[in-house]
Write an enzyme that holds these catalytic residues in place. Structure first.
Site, short mmCIF file in Angstrom:
data_model
loop_
_atom_site.label_atom_id
_atom_site.label_comp_id
_atom_site.label_asym_id
_atom_site.label_seq_id
_atom_site.Cartn_x
_atom_site.Cartn_y
_atom_site.Cartn_z
CE LYS A 132 -43.43 17.65 16.39
NZ LYS A 132 -42.72 18.89 16.06
CD GLU B 279 -40.63 8.51 10.10
OE1 GLU B 279 -39.44 8.86 10.00
OE2 GLU B 279 -41.54 8.97 9.37
CE LYS C 250 -42.93 17.51 20.22
NZ LYS C 250 -42.34 18.54 19.41
CB SER D 291 -46.54 22.53 25.55
OG SER D 291 -47.28 22.20 24.37
CE1 TYR E 259 -41.58 23.62 27.05
CE2 TYR E 259 -43.04 21.70 27.04
CZ TYR E 259 -42.29 22.65 26.35
OH TYR E 259 -42.25 22.61 24.99
#
Ligand code: PBG
Length: 334
Positions: free
Chosen positions: A205, A243, A258, A284, A323
Site C-alpha cells: 500500500k 512486504e 494499492k 477512490s 467503487y
C-alpha cells in the site's frame, strides 16, 4: 486492382485474422472479467440516519446501519459475491489511540453481523486500521512527540481483528502498513479459536495522492495527510516484493496492491513470485477521475471502466476492489 504477393510482416503471420469479430476476439482473449472478480466497498455510517452522498465519489453513499441489510441484499441480488466494510465513526468517539476500533459493539462489528444475517452468502471483508477512529486520522497510535508507534498499533489491530472475527467477518483486511501485523493478527485469531477467519493483507500500500475522496468519505483526516513513515514510497519496487513475501510468510491468505492503475507493474511483479490470490484496489481517486471525465463527457463510461478493470485482471489480479462494483454489475454484466 493491386494484390500483395509477398507475406506481410512476419512470414505467413497475419495477426488480424483473430481480430475479425466479437465472437472470435472473445474466444482468444487471455483475460476474463466478471462479477465474481469484483469486491464492493461499503461505507457504513453512525453519523446520519439517512443514506448520504459523498461529493467526490459520485454514485457512492454512506449507508446507515438501519439501511445496511437492504444494501447487502441489493448487492447480493446484483450477483456480486463480496463486500469490504469501512466505518464512518462519530467524531465524539475518536481518540489519539483509536480505541473505539476494538469496541465489541462498535459500528463495524455491528455492521458485520447485519450483513452476515441479511445475506449469508456474501463474503465479508472488513478493513483493519485505526484511521477512522483516531482524532488525528493516522492509521496508528500517535506518540506525544508525533511518531506513529508500531508495536502499540499492532496490539490494537490484533484486538480489533478478534472483535471483527467474533462478529462474523470472513476476512480481516489490515490496511495500516505497520511492521509485523500479519503475524500478530494470525496468532491472535488462532489463540481466539478463529481458525477459519482469513487475512487479506494490504501488502503493498503506497503513500498515494489518490486516497483523497476516501478520506472525505470516512472523515479520516486531510486529503494531504502525510503517511509516508508507514505507507510505501512509490519510487520503490523491491520494498513491495519484500512486504508481500513477509506477509505471506506471516500467514496472509491473500495479498493486495494499492492503488491500481499506477501500480500495475507492482502487481505483475508480485504475481510472478507469489502463488496466493492477489487483489488490486482501484482506489477512490481513480474512481473520481473516471467519473469526473465522464461527467464532462470527455470519456465514455462503459468502455473506459471495462478497459480499466480488465487491465488489472491482465496484470494478475484475481480480485478487484472497486467503487464501480455495483455499477459494473448493472451496466457491464447485466
Ligand atoms: C486507511 C485506508 C485508506 C484507504 C483504505 N483504507 C486511506 C488511507 O490510507 O489514508 C483508501 C481507499 C481509497 O482511496 O479508496 N487505512
Amino acid at each position: 486492382m493491386t494484390q500483395t504477393q509477398h507475406p506481410v510482416g512476419h512470414p505467413n503471420q497475419r495477426l488480424r485474422r483473430l481480430r475479425q469479430s466479437d465472437a472470435l476476439r472473445s474466444m482468444v482473449a487471455d483475460t476474463q472479467l466478471n462479477k465474481s472478480h469484483l469486491v464492493c466497498p461499503i461505507f457504513v455510517t453512525e453519523i446520519n440516519s439517512q443514506r448520504t452522498p459523498i461529493a467526490s465519489l459520485p454514485g457512492v453513499e454512506r449507508i446507515p446501519l438501519a439501511e445496511l441489510a437492504a444494501e447487502a441484499l441489493r448487492i447480493h441480488a446484483l450477483g456480486l459475491k463480496s463486500v469490504l466494510l469501512f466505518p464512518v465513526v462519530d467524531p465524539a468517539k475518536k481518540t489519539t489511540d483509536g480505541c473505539e476500533a476494538y469496541n465489541p459493539n462498535g459500528l463495524i462489528q455491528q455492521a458485520i453481523a447485519v450483513v452476515r444475517k441479511a445475506a449469508p452468502e456474501l463474503i465479508v471483508f472488513a478493513d483493519v486500521a485505526l484511521d477512522p477512529f483516531t482524532s488525528h486520522g493516522h492509521d496508528g497510535v500517535l506518540s506525544a512527540d508525533g511518531r506513529i508507534l508500531n508495536d502499540e498499533t499492532v496490539d490494537a489491530l490484533v484486538k480489533m481483528s478478534i472483535t471483527l472475527a467474533a462478529a462474523g467477518v470472513h476476512f480481516v483486511a489490515p490496511s495500516d502498513m505497520m511492521d509485523g501485523r500479519i503475524g500478530a493478527i494470525r496468532s491472535g485469531l488462532d489463540a481466539a479459536q478463529q481458525l477459519d477467519v482469513g487475512i487479506l493483507a494490504y501488502s503493498a500500500k503506497y503513500a498515494s495522492a489518490f486516497y483523497g475522496p476516501f478520506r472525505e468519505a470516512v472523515g479520516s483526516g486531510a486529503r494531504g495527510l502525510d503517511k509516508k513513515t508507514y505507507q510505501l514510497n512509490y519510487a520503490n519496487v523491491r520494498e513491495a516484493l519484500l512486504e508481500a513475501q513477509y506477509d505471506e510468510a506471516e500467514g496472509a491468505d491473500m495479498l493486495m496492491v494499492k492503488p491500481g492503475l499506477c501500480y500495475l507493474d507492482i502487481l505483475c511483479r508480485i504475481r510472478a513470485t507469489s502463488n496466493k490470490p492477489l487483489v488490486m484496489y482501484h482506489v477512490s481517486g481513480e474512481y473520481a477521475m473516471l467519473k469526473a471525465a465522464v461527467e464532462k463527457d470527455w470519456l465514455d463510461e462503459k468502455p473506459a471502466v471495462l478497459e480499466t478493470l480488465t487491465s488489472m485482471r491482465r496484470a494478475g489480479a484475481d480480485l478487484i476492489v472497486t467503487y464501480y462494483a455495483q455499477w459494473a454489475a448493472k451496466h457491464l454484466f447485466p
